[in-house]
Design a protein around this motif. Structure first.
Motif, PDB file in Angstrom:
ATOM      1  N   SER A 284      -9.937   0.545  -0.352  1.00 44.48           N
ATOM      2  CA  SER A 284      -9.997   0.201   0.906  1.00 44.48           C
ATOM      3  C   SER A 284      -8.717  -0.976   0.919  1.00 44.48           C
ATOM      4  CB  SER A 284     -11.245  -0.729   1.329  1.00 44.48           C
ATOM      5  OG  SER A 284     -11.861  -1.657   0.483  1.00 44.48           O
ATOM      6  N   ILE A 285      -8.632  -1.764  -0.112  1.00 42.82           N
ATOM      7  CA  ILE A 285      -7.258  -2.382  -0.442  1.00 42.82           C
ATOM      8  C   ILE A 285      -6.270  -1.730  -0.040  1.00 42.82           C
ATOM      9  CG2 ILE A 285      -6.029  -3.965  -1.601  1.00 42.82           C
ATOM     10  CD1 ILE A 285      -8.713  -4.959  -2.951  1.00 42.82           C
ATOM     11  N   LEU A 286      -5.909  -0.593  -0.705  1.00 40.71           N
ATOM     12  CA  LEU A 286      -5.031   0.145  -0.463  1.00 40.71           C
ATOM     13  C   LEU A 286      -4.776   0.840   1.001  1.00 40.71           C
ATOM     14  CD1 LEU A 286      -2.425   2.020  -1.338  1.00 40.71           C
ATOM     15  CD2 LEU A 286      -4.175   3.766  -2.565  1.00 40.71           C
ATOM     16  N   MET A 287      -5.913   1.100   1.510  1.00 44.35           N
ATOM     17  CA  MET A 287      -5.784   1.495   3.003  1.00 44.35           C
ATOM     18  C   MET A 287      -5.352   0.434   3.762  1.00 44.35           C
ATOM     19  SD  MET A 287      -8.924   3.857   4.217  1.00 44.35           S
ATOM     20  CE  MET A 287     -10.169   2.640   3.954  1.00 44.35           C
ATOM     21  N   LEU A 288      -5.875  -0.758   3.594  1.00 42.30           N
ATOM     22  CA  LEU A 288      -5.085  -1.925   4.497  1.00 42.30           C
ATOM     23  C   LEU A 288      -3.714  -2.080   4.108  1.00 42.30           C
ATOM     24  CD1 LEU A 288      -5.815  -4.219   6.342  1.00 42.30           C
ATOM     25  CD2 LEU A 288      -6.622  -5.508   4.316  1.00 42.30           C
ATOM     26  N   HIS A 289      -3.351  -1.963   2.924  1.00 43.69           N
ATOM     27  CA  HIS A 289      -1.797  -2.359   2.836  1.00 43.69           C
ATOM     28  C   HIS A 289      -1.088  -1.410   3.274  1.00 43.69           C
ATOM     29  CE1 HIS A 289       1.634  -3.076   0.091  1.00 43.69           C
ATOM     30  NE2 HIS A 289       1.819  -1.753   0.076  1.00 43.69           N
ATOM     31  N   LEU A 290      -1.443   0.043   3.434  1.00 45.21           N
ATOM     32  CA  LEU A 290      -0.841   1.159   4.077  1.00 45.21           C
ATOM     33  C   LEU A 290      -0.559   1.002   5.597  1.00 45.21           C
ATOM     34  CD1 LEU A 290      -2.001   3.974   1.964  1.00 45.21           C
ATOM     35  CD2 LEU A 290       0.345   3.397   2.345  1.00 45.21           C
ATOM     36  N   ALA A 291      -2.020   0.408   6.067  1.00 47.24           N
ATOM     37  CA  ALA A 291      -1.864  -0.086   7.667  1.00 47.24           C
ATOM     38  C   ALA A 291      -1.085  -0.754   8.051  1.00 47.24           C
ATOM     39  CB  ALA A 291      -3.457  -0.114   8.112  1.00 47.24           C
ATOM     40  N   LEU A 292      -0.992  -2.026   7.171  1.00 44.46           N
ATOM     41  CA  LEU A 292      -0.064  -2.834   7.504  1.00 44.46           C
ATOM     42  C   LEU A 292       1.177  -2.650   7.611  1.00 44.46           C
ATOM     43  CD1 LEU A 292      -1.768  -5.674   5.130  1.00 44.46           C
ATOM     44  CD2 LEU A 292      -1.383  -5.997   7.465  1.00 44.46           C
ATOM     45  N   LYS A 293       1.620  -1.610   6.635  1.00 42.11           N
ATOM     46  CA  LYS A 293       3.173  -1.242   6.740  1.00 42.11           C
ATOM     47  C   LYS A 293       3.390  -0.374   8.046  1.00 42.11           C
ATOM     48  CE  LYS A 293       5.410  -0.316   2.614  1.00 42.11           C
ATOM     49  NZ  LYS A 293       5.951  -0.137   1.098  1.00 42.11           N
ATOM     50  N   ALA A 294       2.255   0.679   8.020  1.00 40.24           N
ATOM     51  CA  ALA A 294       2.489   1.518   9.182  1.00 40.24           C
ATOM     52  C   ALA A 294       2.583   0.774  10.515  1.00 40.24           C
ATOM     53  CB  ALA A 294       1.157   2.407   9.430  1.00 40.24           C
ATOM     54  N   PHE A 295       2.285  -0.498  10.664  1.00 35.43           N
ATOM     55  CA  PHE A 295       2.462  -1.147  12.148  1.00 35.43           C
ATOM     56  C   PHE A 295       3.440  -2.152  11.978  1.00 35.43           C
ATOM     57  CE2 PHE A 295      -1.437   1.063  12.056  1.00 35.43           C
ATOM     58  CZ  PHE A 295      -1.210   2.169  13.277  1.00 35.43           C
ATOM     59  N   ALA A 296       3.968  -2.544  10.871  1.00 34.02           N
ATOM     60  CA  ALA A 296       4.741  -3.717  10.875  1.00 34.02           C
ATOM     61  C   ALA A 296       5.976  -3.461  11.730  1.00 34.02           C
ATOM     62  CB  ALA A 296       5.259  -3.999   9.371  1.00 34.02           C
ATOM     63  N   PRO A 297       6.476  -4.600  12.339  1.00 39.14           N
ATOM     64  CA  PRO A 297       6.008  -6.021  12.417  1.00 39.14           C
ATOM     65  C   PRO A 297       4.827  -6.470  13.088  1.00 39.14           C
ATOM     66  CG  PRO A 297       8.156  -5.828  13.758  1.00 39.14           C
ATOM     67  CD  PRO A 297       7.699  -4.412  13.156  1.00 39.14           C
ATOM     68  N   ALA A 298       4.372  -5.516  13.648  1.00 30.61           N
ATOM     69  CA  ALA A 298       3.261  -5.873  14.686  1.00 30.61           C
ATOM     70  C   ALA A 298       1.965  -5.702  13.802  1.00 30.61           C
ATOM     71  CB  ALA A 298       3.133  -4.748  15.745  1.00 30.61           C
ATOM     72  N   ALA A 299       0.907  -6.493  14.337  1.00 34.88           N
ATOM     73  CA  ALA A 299      -0.233  -6.524  13.551  1.00 34.88           C
ATOM     74  C   ALA A 299      -1.331  -5.251  13.411  1.00 34.88           C
ATOM     75  CB  ALA A 299      -1.197  -7.840  14.241  1.00 34.88           C
ATOM     76  N   VAL A 300      -1.898  -5.227  12.693  1.00 31.25           N
ATOM     77  CA  VAL A 300      -2.821  -3.670  12.335  1.00 31.25           C
ATOM     78  C   VAL A 300      -3.779  -3.693  13.665  1.00 31.25           C
ATOM     79  CG1 VAL A 300      -4.528  -2.705  11.114  1.00 31.25           C
ATOM     80  CG2 VAL A 300      -2.799  -3.702   9.875  1.00 31.25           C
ATOM     81  N   PRO A 301      -3.494  -2.503  14.307  1.00 34.16           N
ATOM     82  CA  PRO A 301      -4.244  -2.479  15.472  1.00 34.16           C
ATOM     83  C   PRO A 301      -5.695  -2.160  15.374  1.00 34.16           C
ATOM     84  CG  PRO A 301      -3.026  -0.525  15.381  1.00 34.16           C
ATOM     85  CD  PRO A 301      -2.561  -1.629  14.238  1.00 34.16           C
ATOM     86  N   PHE A 302      -6.488  -2.384  14.334  1.00 37.28           N
ATOM     87  CA  PHE A 302      -7.710  -1.924  13.940  1.00 37.28           C
ATOM     88  C   PHE A 302      -8.734  -3.173  13.421  1.00 37.28           C
ATOM     89  CE2 PHE A 302      -5.127   1.645  11.943  1.00 37.28           C
ATOM     90  CZ  PHE A 302      -4.944   2.175  13.112  1.00 37.28           C
ATOM     91  N   SER A 303      -9.895  -3.411  13.713  1.00 40.43           N
ATOM     92  CA  SER A 303     -10.752  -4.178  12.937  1.00 40.43           C
ATOM     93  C   SER A 303     -11.365  -3.657  11.673  1.00 40.43           C
ATOM     94  CB  SER A 303     -11.749  -4.857  13.851  1.00 40.43           C
ATOM     95  OG  SER A 303     -12.716  -3.715  14.385  1.00 40.43           O
ATOM     96  N   LEU A 304     -11.898  -4.528  10.870  1.00 42.58           N
ATOM     97  CA  LEU A 304     -12.485  -3.992   9.728  1.00 42.58           C
ATOM     98  C   LEU A 304     -13.976  -4.122   9.530  1.00 42.58           C
ATOM     99  CD1 LEU A 304     -10.309  -6.049   6.970  1.00 42.58           C
ATOM    100  CD2 LEU A 304      -9.856  -3.860   8.160  1.00 42.58           C
ATOM    101  N   LEU A 305     -14.779  -3.124   8.889  1.00 41.22           N
ATOM    102  CA  LEU A 305     -16.082  -3.099   8.920  1.00 41.22           C
ATOM    103  C   LEU A 305     -16.572  -2.927   7.233  1.00 41.22           C
ATOM    104  CD1 LEU A 305     -19.154  -2.690  10.070  1.00 41.22           C
ATOM    105  CD2 LEU A 305     -18.489  -0.236  10.066  1.00 41.22           C
ATOM    106  N   HIS A 306     -17.353  -3.845   6.960  1.00 42.20           N
ATOM    107  CA  HIS A 306     -18.061  -3.637   5.505  1.00 42.20           C
ATOM    108  C   HIS A 306     -19.496  -3.674   5.737  1.00 42.20           C
ATOM    109  CE1 HIS A 306     -18.902  -5.879   1.495  1.00 42.20           C
ATOM    110  NE2 HIS A 306     -18.764  -4.477   1.507  1.00 42.20           N
ATOM    111  N   VAL A 307     -19.906  -2.408   5.054  1.00 44.24           N
ATOM    112  CA  VAL A 307     -21.439  -2.315   4.955  1.00 44.24           C
ATOM    113  C   VAL A 307     -21.678  -2.983   3.311  1.00 44.24           C
ATOM    114  CG1 VAL A 307     -23.317  -0.803   4.725  1.00 44.24           C
ATOM    115  CG2 VAL A 307     -21.375  -0.158   5.911  1.00 44.24           C
ATOM    116  N   ASP A 308     -22.411  -4.047   3.658  1.00 46.35           N
ATOM    117  CA  ASP A 308     -22.827  -4.843   2.510  1.00 46.35           C
ATOM    118  C   ASP A 308     -24.246  -4.705   2.112  1.00 46.35           C
ATOM    119  OD1 ASP A 308     -23.267  -6.839   0.749  1.00 46.35           O
ATOM    120  OD2 ASP A 308     -22.619  -8.591   2.084  1.00 46.35           O
ATOM    121  N   THR A 309     -24.431  -4.316   0.731  1.00 36.33           N
ATOM    122  CA  THR A 309     -25.620  -3.880   0.323  1.00 36.33           C
ATOM    123  C   THR A 309     -26.503  -5.134  -0.062  1.00 36.33           C
ATOM    124  OG1 THR A 309     -24.983  -3.566  -1.997  1.00 36.33           O
ATOM    125  CG2 THR A 309     -24.647  -1.826  -0.728  1.00 36.33           C
TER     126      THR A 309
END
Lengths: 311, 451
Positions: free
Chosen positions: A51-76
Motif C-alpha cells: 500500500s505504501i508503494l501504491m501511494l508512492h505511485l499515485a503521488l507520482k502519477a498526479f504530481a505536481p497536483a495532490a493525489v485525487p483519492f482518499s485512503l481507507l484502512h480496515v483496522d483489525t
C-alpha cells in the motif's frame, strides 16, 4: 518472411524500458485511468509495503497536483503499533484523508464475532464492504499482486464487484491491450489492482530504487515471539501465546504486514533494503507461504475469501 | 527518469527488461509441461508451491507432482479439470523478467487466446511432433497473426517420441512457417524440444546435434522487446488533465497519458484530435523529471504552448502524421461474450481514453479460423469466439489508426451500454497482413476509410 531477430547479442535497443520503469508506467496509467473515469476512488492503505508503494505511485502519477483519492484502512484491532504509527505519519506528511473501518467496533457491538482461532483477517470483509457502501466509493485500489497466490493469478486489473462486494471468477470481463472497462451499475464498484504484474522482488527493488520509507518491522530486529503452525508470531494482547507455547527473543523481520494473529515473522538478519532484496532473491518460499496462516487453511482459501469480497 | 539512489541494486537488477508473451497449445501438446518447466527450471517455483502441488497430486492419486496444477488457479477449474481463463505467470532470469499469459488451447476458448495475445510481444505455439501442424495449430497461428504479435515461436514438442529426427522437425517447421508467413507474421522461429525431458527448453539438447539455434528460454531472453520507434507514428491519448491550482503551481496545466506508440519531442508541432487544433509541445515530464524526448510505453505529462481545450479522450499526434478522424469504422473483431453481436446492435465503443456510442451497421463476413480461413458472408450474428468483420457508425468522430500500424490506437472494445459487459474486441482495418480476405474486397465499401 523477414526475420528481424538478431541472435546472440544484446538485442534491446536503448529505448527498451527497464522492467521497473515498465511496471511503474503501467501502474501510473492505471491510476490515471481511474482518476479519469470514476467519481469516488479510494486507496486501501494499511501501512504495509504494497500500500505504501501504491501511494508512492499515485503521488507520482498526479504530481505536481495532490493525489485525487482518499485512503481507507480496515483496522483489525490487532495491527502492529509500529505500522499504525507509520500509517498516520504518512497521511499527515502528504495531507491525505484517511478513513478507518474498525473490526474491533464490529466485535464490540456484536455485529461480528471473534473466531475461535483468534484470526481476524477473514473478519475484515464486512467492515470493508460496509465502508465502501456507506462512503459510496466506486473504485477501490488494492495492492494485490498476481504472483502472490493462484486465485489472484486470474484476477483482472479492473475487477467488478456486486453490491455485496462479491467476486465471480466466471463473470470477469476480458481485459485486452490497455483498455480497462470500469463501467458499473449504481451500488456496484470496481476493485483496481495497479500492482497486478509486480512480483515481491520487483516491489523491493523499486522501493530501493525510489528510496521509499517503510515501517521498521520489515527489517531485522529483536522481538519476543513464539511458534505456532510453523510460524513466529508476536506475543501480545491479541491472544498469544497459549499454554505450552514458549516465548523467546529472536532476530526476525516481517515479509508481509497484516493482522498480528496470523502474520508470521521470518528469521532474518537483513537490516537494509539491499540485504532484504538478497534474502528474497535467495528465498525458496513465497511471502504468503512463509508468513500467512490464513492462506494455509485450504487449497482454495484465497478464492473463497475473494468471492466474499475480501481484498 | 528517476535516478538510482542505491548503488548495489542498480546495475544487474534494474537493467533487465520485461517481455510479455503468451502460450497456445492444448494440454495434449504438453503446454502445461513446458510452462511448468520454464517456471521450475528458472527456479520460479518455490518450495511451498511445489509442496502444495505435490499434496494436491497425491489427493488426486497421481504418483508424480502434476506440474499442470501449478497453472490451474480456481477451484471451479480443478473440480471440472478445465482451465477457464487466462492465468498470468511471472518468472525471471538474470537477463530478463517475463510475464506469461497462459491461455487454454480448447477450440471454444479463442477469446482467451485473443486476450492473452493482445498484450504479448511473442507467442509460443506448441505442436506435437507426432501430429505435426493440425487445425488447432493453424488457429493459433491465425490468432497470433490477427493480433499482430510481432514474434512467433513454433515449439515442436515431444521430439523424444520421434527419435529426435531432424526431417520430422524440418517438415513441420517448413509447413508452419509458410502458413504463418502467408498470414503476415513477421518473425517466426521454430525450435525442436522435449518439454518432458527438458531438451532445448532451458538447456540445449544433447540429442539434437543437428539443431544449432537457441533454446526456448535463450530465445525469450534475446528477442527484442521494443519496436523500431522511428517507424511507428507517435500517439498520445490524453488520460487526465493535471491542474494543481496551488500557490506553487498557479498556472500549471499538464496532460497526463501513456505514450501509445512512437517518440515525442519538445518542440514537436502537434495536432489535438478530434478537434484538429494545432500547438507545440513545450515540455515533457516523466514522473517528476523534465526530459526532451519520451517514447512508448512511458507514462508522461505533456505541456503545450497554447491554452487549448484539451481533455480526457483527446489524442495528441504530430501534425505531420496525425491520423484521419472518422465515424465509419471497419474492423476485424473477436466476439467475447455469449450475448451475440448483430446488425443494428447499439453499443459503446471504447477507443484509447474515449468512449462513444456506436451502431453495428454491417457484419460483412465471419472467418472460420480452422478451415483455411473460409469466409461466410453476411452472417446473421457473431457469437462468442467468432472472428469476423464489422462496419460501425460512431456518434462522434474518432482518430483511429489501422491496427496494423498501431496496436494500441487501432484497437477498441465494444461494450453493452445496458450493463457494461465487454462484448467484443476490435482491430481497425483488415484481418491479416499478407492475405486480404476475399469477402472484404467483394464488400467494396471503402468510403471514409483510407488505409
Amino acid at each position: 518472411m523477414t526475420t528481424t531477430v538478431a541472435h546472440g547479442g544484446a538485442t534491446d535497443s536503448p529505448y527498451a524500458l527497464s522492467h521497473l520503469d515498465a511496471l511503474e508506467s503501467e501502474a501510473v496509467h492505471i491510476f490515471r485511468e481511474v482518476a479519469g473515469e470514476f467519481e469516488r476512488p479510494v486507496v486501501l492503505f494499511s501501512g504495509g509495503k504494497d500500500s505504501i508503494l501504491m501511494l508512492h505511485l499515485a503521488l507520482k502519477a498526479f504530481a505536481p497536483a495532490a493525489v485525487p483519492f482518499s485512503l481507507l484502512h480496515v483496522d483489525t484491532g490487532h495491527n502492529f503499533p509500529e505500522v499504525l504509527e507509520f500509517r498516520d505519519r504518512t497521511v499527515a506528511e502528504h495531507s491525505l484523508r484517511l478513513h478507518v473501518a474498525s473490526v474491533q467496533d464490529y466485535i464490540d457491538d456484536g455485529r461480528l464475532r471473534e473466531r475461535p482461532d483468534g484470526t481476524r483477517n477473514p473478519l475484515q470483509t464486512v467492515p470493508l464492504t460496509d465502508a465502501i457502501r456507506e462512503l459510496r466509493f466506486d473504485a477501490v485500489f488494492g495492492g494485490g499482486r498476481r504472483d502472490e497466490e493462484k486465485a489472484r493469478a486470474k484476477e483482472r486489473v479492473f475487477s467488478l464487484r456486486d453490491e455485496f462486494s462479491q467476486w465471480d471468477p466466471r463473470r470477469q470481463r476480458p481485459e485486452l491491450w490497455q483498455l480497462y472497462n470500469g463501467r458499473h451499475a449504481p451500488g456496484e464498484h470496481v476493485r483496481v489492482f495497479p500492482l497486478s504484474n509486480w512480483t515481491e522482488l520487483d516491489v523491493w527493488q523499486y522501493i530501493a530504487r525510489e528510496d521509499i520509507a517503510l515501517p521498521e518491522i520489515y527489517f531485522a530486529h529483536e522481538r519476543e515471539v513464539f511458534q505456532r503452525s510453523g510460524m513466529w508470531l508476536t506475543a501480545g494482547e491479541w491472544g498469544g501465546p497459549k499454554d505450552g507455547e514458549a516465548v523467546e527473543t529472536r532476530l526476525v523481520r516481517y515479509r508481509t504486514v497484516g493482522d498480528m494473529s496470523c502474520t508470521g515473522a521470518v528469521d532474518s538478519d537483513a537490516t537494509t533494503l539491499d540485504t532484504v532484496i538478497a534474502e528474497i532473491a535467495a528465498s525458496r518460499l513465497t511471502e504468503r507461504g512463509a508468513t500467512r496462516a490464513d492462506d494455509k487453511m485450504s487449497e482454495a482459501a484465497m478464492e473463497d475469501r475473494k468471492r466474499e469480497g475480501y481484498f | 527518469m528517476t535516478s538510482t539512489t542505491s548503488p548495489i541494486t542498480a546495475e544487474a537488477l534494474s537493467a533487465t527488461t520485461l517481455l510479455r508473451f503468451a502460450t497456445a497449445g492444448s494440454v495434449d501438446d504438453g503446454k502445461s509441461t513446458l510452462v511448468g518447466r520454464l517456471l521450475h527450471d528458472s527456479k520460479s517455483v518455490l518450495t511451498d508451491q511445489l509442496e502444495a502441488v505435490e499434496r494436491a497430486s497425491q489427493i488426486r492419486g497421481h504418483d508424480a507432482p502434476d506440474l499442470a496444477l501449478l497453472t490451474d488457479g480456481l477451484r471451479a477449474e480443478r473440480e471440472q479439470g478445465i482451465t477457464i481463463d487466462v492465468a498470468y505467470r511471472y518468472f525471471a532470469t538474470p537477463r530478463r523478467r517475463f510475464i506469461l499469459a497462459d491461455t487454454p488451447g480448447h477450440v471454444q476458448y479463442t477469446r482467451n487466446m485473443v486476450t492473452g495475445a493482445s498484450t504479448a510481444e511473442l507467442a509460443v505455439v506448441l505442436v506435437d511432433a507426432r501430429n505435426g501442424v493440425v487445425e488447432q495449430t493453424r488457429r493459433h497461428a491465425a490468432v497470433a497473426a490477427l493480433l499482430r504479435v510481432p514474434h512467433v515461436v513454433l515449439a515442436v514438442n515431444k521430439m523424444d517420441l520421434v527419435d529426435y529426427a531432424e526431417p520430422v522437425f524440418a517438415a513441420i517447421a517448413e509447413e508452419f512457417t509458410a502458413y504463418a508467413a502467408s498470414l503476415g507474421v513477421p518473425d517466426i522461429t521454430a525450435i525442436p524440444i522435449s518439454a518432458l525431458a527438458g531438451d532445448n527448453v532451458v538447456e540445449p539438447s544433447a540429442h539434437m546435434d543437428w539443431y544449432g539455434g537457441p533454446t526456448v528460454l535463450e530465445h525469450l531472453e534475446t528477442v527484442p522487446v521494443s519496436h523500431d520507434l522511428a517507424a511507428c507514428p507517435p500517439r498520445f491519448p490524453v488520460q487526465y488533465v493535471i491542474r494543481p491550482q496551488t500557490a506553487g503551481h498557479p498556472d500549471y496545466r499538464g496532460y497526463a497519458g501513456r505514450i501509445a506508440s512512437g517518440m515525442l519531442r519538445v518542440g514537436d508541432p502537434v495536432t489535438v484530435l478530434p478537434s484538429g487544433r494545432t500547438t507545440t509541445i513545450t515540455g515533457i515530464d516523466v514522473l517528476g523529471t523534465s526530459v526532451d524526448t519520451a517514447w512508448a510505453p512511458q507514462s508522461v505529462t505533456l505541456l503545450l504552448a497554447d491554452d487549448l481545450d484539451v481533455s480526457r479522450g483527446d489524442l495528441i499526434a504530430p501534425t505531420a502524421s496525425a491520423p484521419a478522424v472518422t465515424q465509419d469504422v471497419r474492423a476485424t473483431v473477436c466476439h467475447l461474450h455469449e450475448r451475440a453481436l448483430r446488425v443494428g446492435s447499439r453499443v459503446l465503443l471504447k477507443h484509447g481514453t474515449r468512449t462513444v456510442k456506436a451502431l453495428v451497421k454491417e457484419l460483412p463476413y465471419r472467418i472460420d479460423l480452422s478451415h483455411g480461413l473460409a469466409h461466410e458472408n453476411d452472417p446473421a450474428e457473431l457469437a462468442v469466439n467468432d472472428i469476423g468483420a464489422v462496419v460501425l457508425r460512431t456518434a462522434e468522430p474518432l482518430p483511429i489508426d489501422a491496427y496494423a500500424d498501431s496496436r494500441l490506437t487501432g484497437s477498441f472494445l465494444l461494450i453493452d451500454p445496458a450493463d457494461g459487459t465487454t462484448l467484443t474486441a476490435g482491430m481497425a482495418g483488415e484481418a491479416f497482413a499478407a492475405q486480404p480476405p476475399p469477402a472484404a474486397a467483394a464488400a467494396g465499401d471503402d468510403e471514409g476509410w483510407d488505409f
